[in-house]
Design a protein around this motif. Structure first.
Motif, PDB file in Angstrom:
ATOM      1  N   GLU A  99       0.829  -1.197   0.000  1.00  0.00           N
ATOM      2  CA  GLU A  99       0.000   0.000   0.000  1.00  0.00           C
ATOM      3  C   GLU A  99       0.869   1.256   0.000  1.00  0.00           C
ATOM      4  OE1 GLU A  99      -2.762  -0.357  -0.915  1.00  0.00           O
ATOM      5  OE2 GLU A  99      -4.075  -1.562   0.310  1.00  0.00           O
ATOM      6  N   VAL A 100       1.949   1.244   0.747  1.00  0.00           N
ATOM      7  CA  VAL A 100       2.868   2.381   0.756  1.00  0.00           C
ATOM      8  C   VAL A 100       3.382   2.626  -0.662  1.00  0.00           C
ATOM      9  CG1 VAL A 100       5.120   3.211   1.549  1.00  0.00           C
ATOM     10  CG2 VAL A 100       3.553   2.136   3.174  1.00  0.00           C
ATOM     11  N   ARG A 101       3.747   1.576  -1.365  1.00  0.00           N
ATOM     12  CA  ARG A 101       4.239   1.702  -2.736  1.00  0.00           C
ATOM     13  C   ARG A 101       3.162   2.285  -3.638  1.00  0.00           C
ATOM     14  NH1 ARG A 101       3.792  -0.175  -7.469  1.00  0.00           N
ATOM     15  NH2 ARG A 101       2.262  -1.746  -6.912  1.00  0.00           N
ATOM     16  N   ARG A 102       1.960   1.752  -3.529  1.00  0.00           N
ATOM     17  CA  ARG A 102       0.851   2.210  -4.376  1.00  0.00           C
ATOM     18  C   ARG A 102       0.485   3.664  -4.079  1.00  0.00           C
ATOM     19  NH1 ARG A 102      -4.824   1.757  -4.113  1.00  0.00           N
ATOM     20  NH2 ARG A 102      -4.685   0.624  -2.161  1.00  0.00           N
ATOM     21  N   PHE A 103       0.400   4.010  -2.805  1.00  0.00           N
ATOM     22  CA  PHE A 103       0.060   5.378  -2.433  1.00  0.00           C
ATOM     23  C   PHE A 103       1.173   6.347  -2.836  1.00  0.00           C
ATOM     24  CE2 PHE A 103      -2.547   3.543   1.338  1.00  0.00           C
ATOM     25  CZ  PHE A 103      -3.579   3.201   0.482  1.00  0.00           C
ATOM     26  N   SER A 104       2.417   5.897  -2.808  1.00  0.00           N
ATOM     27  CA  SER A 104       3.536   6.746  -3.224  1.00  0.00           C
ATOM     28  C   SER A 104       3.455   7.071  -4.708  1.00  0.00           C
ATOM     29  CB  SER A 104       4.868   6.078  -2.897  1.00  0.00           C
ATOM     30  OG  SER A 104       5.018   5.962  -1.498  1.00  0.00           O
ATOM     31  N   LEU A 105       3.048   6.113  -5.516  1.00  0.00           N
ATOM     32  CA  LEU A 105       2.846   6.378  -6.942  1.00  0.00           C
ATOM     33  C   LEU A 105       1.706   7.376  -7.140  1.00  0.00           C
ATOM     34  CD1 LEU A 105       3.201   2.776  -8.412  1.00  0.00           C
ATOM     35  CD2 LEU A 105       4.815   4.677  -8.636  1.00  0.00           C
ATOM     36  N   GLN A 106       0.669   7.189  -6.382  1.00  0.00           N
ATOM     37  CA  GLN A 106      -0.475   8.101  -6.411  1.00  0.00           C
ATOM     38  C   GLN A 106      -0.005   9.517  -6.048  1.00  0.00           C
ATOM     39  OE1 GLN A 106      -3.480   6.616  -3.726  1.00  0.00           O
ATOM     40  NE2 GLN A 106      -4.814   8.357  -3.985  1.00  0.00           N
ATOM     41  N   LEU A 107       0.789   9.639  -4.996  1.00  0.00           N
ATOM     42  CA  LEU A 107       1.283  10.934  -4.549  1.00  0.00           C
ATOM     43  C   LEU A 107       2.117  11.613  -5.629  1.00  0.00           C
ATOM     44  CD1 LEU A 107       1.639  13.040  -2.317  1.00  0.00           C
ATOM     45  CD2 LEU A 107       3.558  11.654  -1.455  1.00  0.00           C
ATOM     46  N   SER A 108       2.940  10.846  -6.327  1.00  0.00           N
ATOM     47  CA  SER A 108       3.774  11.456  -7.364  1.00  0.00           C
ATOM     48  C   SER A 108       2.915  12.067  -8.467  1.00  0.00           C
ATOM     49  CB  SER A 108       4.764  10.444  -7.936  1.00  0.00           C
ATOM     50  OG  SER A 108       4.108   9.432  -8.659  1.00  0.00           O
ATOM     51  N   ARG A 109       1.785  11.449  -8.780  1.00  0.00           N
ATOM     52  CA  ARG A 109       0.875  12.021  -9.773  1.00  0.00           C
ATOM     53  C   ARG A 109       0.291  13.346  -9.279  1.00  0.00           C
ATOM     54  NH1 ARG A 109      -0.645   6.405 -10.031  1.00  0.00           N
ATOM     55  NH2 ARG A 109       0.113   5.522 -11.990  1.00  0.00           N
ATOM     56  N   TYR A 110      -0.122  13.377  -8.030  1.00  0.00           N
ATOM     57  CA  TYR A 110      -0.716  14.593  -7.484  1.00  0.00           C
ATOM     58  C   TYR A 110       0.299  15.733  -7.451  1.00  0.00           C
ATOM     59  CZ  TYR A 110      -4.268  11.297  -5.959  1.00  0.00           C
ATOM     60  OH  TYR A 110      -5.217  10.313  -5.915  1.00  0.00           O
ATOM     61  N   ARG A 111       1.539  15.402  -7.154  1.00  0.00           N
ATOM     62  CA  ARG A 111       2.576  16.438  -7.131  1.00  0.00           C
ATOM     63  C   ARG A 111       2.838  17.007  -8.533  1.00  0.00           C
ATOM     64  NH1 ARG A 111       6.455  13.676  -2.595  1.00  0.00           N
ATOM     65  NH2 ARG A 111       5.411  14.656  -0.825  1.00  0.00           N
ATOM     66  N   ARG A 112       2.534  16.232  -9.558  1.00  0.00           N
ATOM     67  CA  ARG A 112       2.645  16.710 -10.945  1.00  0.00           C
ATOM     68  C   ARG A 112       1.360  17.399 -11.404  1.00  0.00           C
ATOM     69  NH1 ARG A 112       4.745  11.345 -11.844  1.00  0.00           N
ATOM     70  NH2 ARG A 112       2.786  10.858 -12.914  1.00  0.00           N
ATOM     71  N   GLY A 113       0.359  17.456 -10.534  1.00  0.00           N
ATOM     72  CA  GLY A 113      -0.909  18.075 -10.893  1.00  0.00           C
ATOM     73  C   GLY A 113      -1.772  17.188 -11.760  1.00  0.00           C
TER      74      GLY A 113
END
Length: 75
Positions: free
Chosen positions: A54-68
């Motif tokens: 889940e940490v891995r999956r949420f981290s990928l999700q976070l990287s998308r949000y940081r790119r807008g």
């Protein structure tokens, strides 16, 4: 978004998946600062519970949000 906020507010304890869902709802509305904060909370909760996948999956999700970008999955 309202349902995700309600789930967060009524959960007896913080749940990583709820914060991840809330982050996705915020991102869909273009509310990326809130999406980032909610996703960071999801990562912290998953990390504290030892949920490495889940940490891995949420981290990928976070990287998308940081790119807008919203978190859309390929089908």
């Amino acid at each position: 978004m309202r349902l995700a906020e309600r789930a967060r507010d009524h959960s007896p304890q913080p749940v990583a998946a709820i914060f991840s869902t809330l982050a996705g709802a915020y991102a869909e509305q273009g509310r990326f600062p809130e999406a980032i904060a909610a996703c960071e909370r999801a990562i912290a909760l998953a990390n504290a519970s030892g949920e490495s996948e889940e940490v891995r999956r949420f981290s990928l999700q976070l990287s998308r949000y940081r790119r807008g970008e919203p978190n859309h999955f390929e089908s």
